[in-house]
Write a protein that holds these residues in place. Structure first.
Motif, short mmCIF file in Angstrom:
data_model
loop_
_atom_site.label_atom_id
_atom_site.label_comp_id
_atom_site.label_asym_id
_atom_site.label_seq_id
_atom_site.Cartn_x
_atom_site.Cartn_y
_atom_site.Cartn_z
N ALA A 222 -11.09 17.03 20.73
CA ALA A 222 -9.83 16.36 21.08
C ALA A 222 -8.66 17.12 20.48
O ALA A 222 -8.77 17.72 19.40
N HIS A 224 -4.37 16.28 19.92
CA HIS A 224 -3.35 15.23 20.04
C HIS A 224 -2.02 15.71 19.46
O HIS A 224 -2.00 16.54 18.53
N GLU A 228 1.20 10.59 18.50
CA GLU A 228 0.57 9.81 19.55
C GLU A 228 -0.85 9.36 19.21
O GLU A 228 -1.58 8.86 20.08
N THR A 229 -1.27 9.54 17.96
CA THR A 229 -2.60 9.09 17.56
C THR A 229 -2.50 8.38 16.22
O THR A 229 -1.41 8.15 15.70
N ASP A 230 -3.64 8.00 15.65
CA ASP A 230 -3.63 7.32 14.35
C ASP A 230 -4.88 7.73 13.56
O ASP A 230 -5.84 8.26 14.13
N MET A 232 -7.47 6.19 12.21
CA MET A 232 -8.79 5.65 12.56
C MET A 232 -9.35 6.32 13.80
O MET A 232 -10.55 6.60 13.88
N GLN A 233 -8.50 6.60 14.80
CA GLN A 233 -8.97 7.29 16.01
C GLN A 233 -9.47 8.69 15.66
O GLN A 233 -10.52 9.12 16.13
N VAL A 234 -8.72 9.37 14.79
CA VAL A 234 -9.08 10.74 14.41
C VAL A 234 -10.41 10.75 13.65
O VAL A 234 -11.28 11.60 13.89
N GLU A 236 -12.86 8.58 13.81
CA GLU A 236 -13.95 8.30 14.75
C GLU A 236 -14.29 9.54 15.57
O GLU A 236 -15.47 9.81 15.84
N GLU A 237 -13.28 10.30 15.98
CA GLU A 237 -13.54 11.54 16.73
C GLU A 237 -14.22 12.57 15.86
O GLU A 237 -15.09 13.33 16.33
N PRO A 242 -17.48 5.03 14.42
CA PRO A 242 -16.55 4.41 13.47
C PRO A 242 -17.03 4.59 12.04
O PRO A 242 -18.23 4.64 11.77
#
Length: 498
Positions: A222, A224, A228-230, A232-234, A236-237, A242
């Motif tokens: 990914a 970003h 535009e992201t946060d 926790m999303q990063v 998880e990626e 999670p």
């Protein structure tokens, strides 16, 4: 449309038994800070080694300013303005030369007659522009880890530098030094320099970076814009799942016996009148900012630094530990901060590193090694620690930073010590590997081992320690028991008295 500063297309790298990079794409724009993040072993450093010319056998293409680049050596990379500040600073500086000589090495090599006054003047100007207060006449061997890091960064930007790669640049830096570095990064951005920022410190990435690319298992998963992201999303990626609670749930043993007690400890330089104790099955935190004396304390207890005065008692008996050998025989183990320099032997294999501290366990009559027993123990430890390696015969230098740290810890797990000293154990380690390390440390305490956990990562201290001593300028400023907050630890780490 303006061409990106760097465009790496379909980059692949393979080592014996391991595909390190698999068709990776990466783009860096002029005047931006681009974070490259991922779990240890994801391929971040390998990708940047391709860009910096350290891996000449990579497949794929690299474009710089829209033009096809031919990069097969570090010298090739430098001709395109690519400069790298590596995580392990001691391998990049010459310790027996001065700061000025290290900074201006590129000019010294070109001059038939070296004008030393001019060399030191230019070096001093470079340091002044970056707001770094270090004498150019000091030997590099006399510098702290943080000072070496700042000198390396100054050296990188003092030559042609359009593309700056920073690999875990803030790991050895204090808060003030980190702020200086960030100011310099802002200045370099304004000058049009493209900066690749490799870090496991997620808050820093969201503070300083414009874009980020997440890598996992040798691929780019990914990209970003940071806004535009946060986090926790990063995360998880990065992990592909999670992240559960990082710190294991533990029940502190009440009224456990004291295993290690220190009284009136002074060293030659930093430590002043240190009193502390650690109980059986306890995780004792040593909290403090960079330079507070945490490393000096760990080394003094391990016999790796000279004590001026003071007593150390182990299981109620006074012990005189004047060398690491005596510490190991007494049942004390140290996982040091500078793992490549002091914690592992990078040119040796995974198996050899894991068993080297406990060879007596694997000896037979007449001191012959029981090879099959040694191999079995090493294989079990690799599996237990989750070390990513193709075999026990892989040299440790080929492993990622997090896997190297697991090896540094694993060798002492096999040695079965009574007291474990951990000095910045999660330095340069991703969030997934951190959780593994926290679990290992909790497991040691649950087995009745005494753990001293020294760190400037105050959130970790608050999360894992049962009790904490806060160090400030070589003195114990406060003793605290769990639960405690990161804010409380920071207050006392900066000299707060109330």
């Amino acid at each position: 449309m303006t061409s990106p500063l760097v465009h790496m297309k379909q980059i692949s790298v393979e080592f014996p038994g391991v595909k390190a990079l698999d068709l990776v794409d990466f783009t860096l724009k002029k005047g931006t800070v681009h974070a490259l993040i991922g779990a240890n072993g994801a391929g971040k450093s390998t990708l940047m080694k391709v860009l910096s010319g350290a891996h000449s056998h990579a497949d794929g293409t690299i474009y710089i300013n829209g033009q096809l680049a031919s990069i097969h050596t570090p010298k090739d990379a430098a001709s395109y303005g690519v400069q790298t500040v590596h995580q392990e600073v001691d391998t990049a500086l010459v310790p027996y030369l001065s700061v000025g000589e290290n900074l201006m090495m590129h000019e010294i090599e070109r001059q038939p007659i070296v004008r030393w006054k001019e060399i030191h003047h230019k070096a001093a100007q470079t340091l002044k522009e970056m707001n770094i207060s270090i004498s150019t006449k000091r030997l590099v061997s006399e510098l702290t880890l943080a000072e070496k890091q700042m000198v390396l960064i100054a050296k990188a930007v003092s030559v042609k530098c359009n593309i700056l790669i920073l690999d875990e640049p803030t790991a050895p830096l204090s808060h003030a030094e980190t702020n200086k570095l960030f100011s310099m990064i802002h200045q370099l951005k304004q000058n049009g320099t493209g900066i690749v920022f490799i870090s496991h410190r997620i808050p820093e990435i969201f503070s300083i970076c414009d874009e980020l690319t997440v890598m996992r298992n040798g691929t780019d998963v990914a990209t970003h814009l940071v806004k535009e992201t946060d986090p926790m999303q990063v995360i998880e990626e990065m992990l592909g799942a999670p992240l559960d609670e990082q710190f294991p749930n533990r029940t502190t043993k009440s009224e456990a016996p004291v295993v290690l007690e220190v009284k009136n400890l002074y060293d030659q330089h930093k430590l002043n009148n240190i009193h502390l104790h650690v109980n059986k099955g306890e995780i004792l935190g040593i909290a403090g900012l960079v330079g507070a004396g945490k490393t000096e304390l760990c080394k003094a207890l391990f016999g790796a630094a000279e004590k001026k005065s003071g007593t150390v008692q182990l299981h109620g008996k006074t012990v005189h530990i004047r060398s690491p050998y005596q510490a190991v025989r007494a049942g004390i183990a140290l996982v040091p901060e500078e793992r490549r320099k002091e914690g592992i032997l990078t040119e040796e294999t995974v198996g050899w590193n894991l068993t080297t501290a406990s060879l007596r366990t694997f000896t037979r009559i007449f001191s012959f090694l029981h090879r099959s027993k040694e191999k079995q123990a090493a294989e079990e430890m690799v599996k237990r620690l989750g070390v990513k390696t193709s075999s026990l015969e892989t040299k440790v230098k080929h492993l990622s930073g997090g896997n190297q740290q697991k090896i540094a810890i694993g060798k002492w797990l096999l040695a079965e010590a009574d007291v474990y000293l951990f000095d910045e154990p999660t330095k340069g380690v991703d969030v997934g590997a951190k959780k593994d390390i926290f679990s290992l440390i909790a497991e040691l305490a649950d087995r009745g081992k005494s753990v001293i956990y020294a760190s400037s990562e105050l959130s970790e201290i608050a999360g894992i320690a049962d009790r904490v001593y806060v160090l400030y300028d070589g003195n114990i400023a406060r003793e605290m028991t769990s639960p405690m907050t990161e804010e409380e630890l920071l207050y006392h780490s900066t000299g707060g008295q109330s």
